[in-house]
Design a protein around this motif. Structure first.
Motif, short mmCIF file in Angstrom:
data_model
loop_
_atom_site.label_atom_id
_atom_site.label_comp_id
_atom_site.label_asym_id
_atom_site.label_seq_id
_atom_site.Cartn_x
_atom_site.Cartn_y
_atom_site.Cartn_z
N VAL A 34 0.84 -1.20 0.00
CA VAL A 34 0.00 0.00 0.00
C VAL A 34 0.87 1.25 0.00
CG1 VAL A 34 -1.70 1.32 1.31
CG2 VAL A 34 -1.95 -1.15 1.09
N GLY A 35 1.96 1.22 0.78
CA GLY A 35 2.87 2.36 0.82
C GLY A 35 3.45 2.68 -0.53
N ASN B 68 14.45 6.20 2.57
CA ASN B 68 14.89 5.01 3.30
C ASN B 68 13.99 4.62 4.46
OD1 ASN B 68 17.16 4.67 1.64
ND2 ASN B 68 18.39 6.06 2.89
N THR B 69 13.00 5.43 4.74
CA THR B 69 12.11 5.13 5.88
C THR B 69 10.64 5.10 5.45
OG1 THR B 69 12.03 7.49 6.49
CG2 THR B 69 13.69 6.11 7.58
N LYS B 70 10.38 4.61 4.27
CA LYS B 70 9.01 4.55 3.77
C LYS B 70 8.14 3.64 4.64
CE LYS B 70 9.90 3.26 -0.52
NZ LYS B 70 11.37 3.24 -0.60
N ASP B 71 8.74 2.62 5.25
CA ASP B 71 7.96 1.71 6.08
C ASP B 71 7.40 2.42 7.31
OD1 ASP B 71 10.60 2.02 7.00
OD2 ASP B 71 10.59 0.09 8.03
N ILE B 72 8.14 3.36 7.87
CA ILE B 72 7.64 4.13 9.02
C ILE B 72 6.50 5.04 8.58
CG2 ILE B 72 8.25 5.72 10.88
CD1 ILE B 72 9.64 2.98 11.02
N GLN B 73 6.63 5.59 7.41
CA GLN B 73 5.60 6.51 6.92
C GLN B 73 4.28 5.80 6.64
OE1 GLN B 73 7.39 9.20 3.81
NE2 GLN B 73 9.27 8.23 4.53
N ILE B 74 4.32 4.59 6.08
CA ILE B 74 3.06 3.88 5.83
C ILE B 74 2.45 3.41 7.16
CG2 ILE B 74 4.17 1.66 5.38
CD1 ILE B 74 0.88 3.08 3.90
#
Length: 257
Positions: free
Chosen positions: A30-31, A128-134
């Motif tokens: 989804v991110g 590099n931190t897309k996982d935190i944003q989603i």
């Protein structure tokens, strides 16, 4: 009578159902879709200032960050909340992103700083931190139903429509994306001619019963209607007509993923 009892049982189940935390792979999928929607998968647009707006937008969700001198905060300012999540997780954030307000106060100042490479560290960090944003976006969705049912005139209907989409295959994406994109629809300031354009307004318009493709198609249709209505109601000086094609295409993805 049997159909009525079954319907009541289903409504009761919906009333007590809570979102199940999606897997990391589901969230990352989804991110990436949201990243594509907001930036076209172009890394340099992770720090961006749209022409005609008074603030920059950052990250895969183009989270709004107001300059200190900006007084007309109609829309939810979401970037400071993301920074708080990084801090909670003990993740070091580039210094340029740690101020309470945007360090750039105008489009011209922003463009000059970007041209000098002053934002490169921030862009790399956000890439590099897309996982935190989603995860941050998902948390907003997870808290959204309580907010919208609290002000809806028909909360059970809204809840039912929410879970029609949530319980559909690939239904997480349209809900997460739309809440991040246009909000819950609960703020009085997020109105033109007293008509909002958030998730609440979509769910209030939906009337169907089933889950699956039918629910996603109706969500897509009502989202398109709500955004076209926003454009029609918007002040002409904002020039929101220029976004109509992009917004329409985005809503079409809600039924096709």
């Amino acid at each position: 009578m049997k159909k009525i009892i079954i319907s009541l049982l289903l409504l009761s189940a919906i009333s007590t159902f809570a979102l199940n935390m999606p897997s990391k792979d589901e969230l990352n999928h989804v991110g990436n879709l949201i990243y594509k929607n907001e930036t076209g998968l172009r890394k340099e647009y992770l720090v961006h200032w749209n022409k005609g707006e008074e603030f920059p937008s950052l990250g895969i969700g183009h989270f709004i960050w107001y300059p200190e001198n900006f007084k007309n905060g109609r829309f939810d300012e979401s970037f400071p909340g993301l920074i708080e999540l990084y801090k909670e997780k003990g993740i070091a954030v580039p210094k340029i992103l740690t101020t309470r307000y945007s360090p750039w106060t105008s489009l011209e100042e922003f463009n000059a700083a970007k041209a000098k490479g002053n934002m490169n560290e921030a862009i790399d960090f956000l890439e590099n931190t897309k996982d935190i944003q989603i995860e941050y976006i998902y948390k907003r969705l997870d808290s959204s139903l309580e907010k919208i049912t609290a002000i809806s005139k028909n909360p059970e209907h809204v809840k039912k429509q929410f879970y029609r989409v949530a319980n559909s295959k690939n239904g997480l994406y349209p809900l997460i994306d739309y809440v991040n994109f246009k909000g819950e629809g609960v703020k009085e300031t997020e109105r033109y001619n007293n008509e909002g354009w958030g998730l609440l307004q979509i769910l209030e318009l939906m009337q169907g019963e089933g889950t699956g493709p039918e629910a996603l198609a109706e969500f897509s249709e009502k989202a398109t209607f709500v955004l076209h209505r926003r454009i029609d109601n918007s002040p002409k000086e904002r020039g929101e007509e220029r976004w109509k094609e992009n917004w329409t295409n985005r809503c079409a993805t809600y039924k096709n993923q």
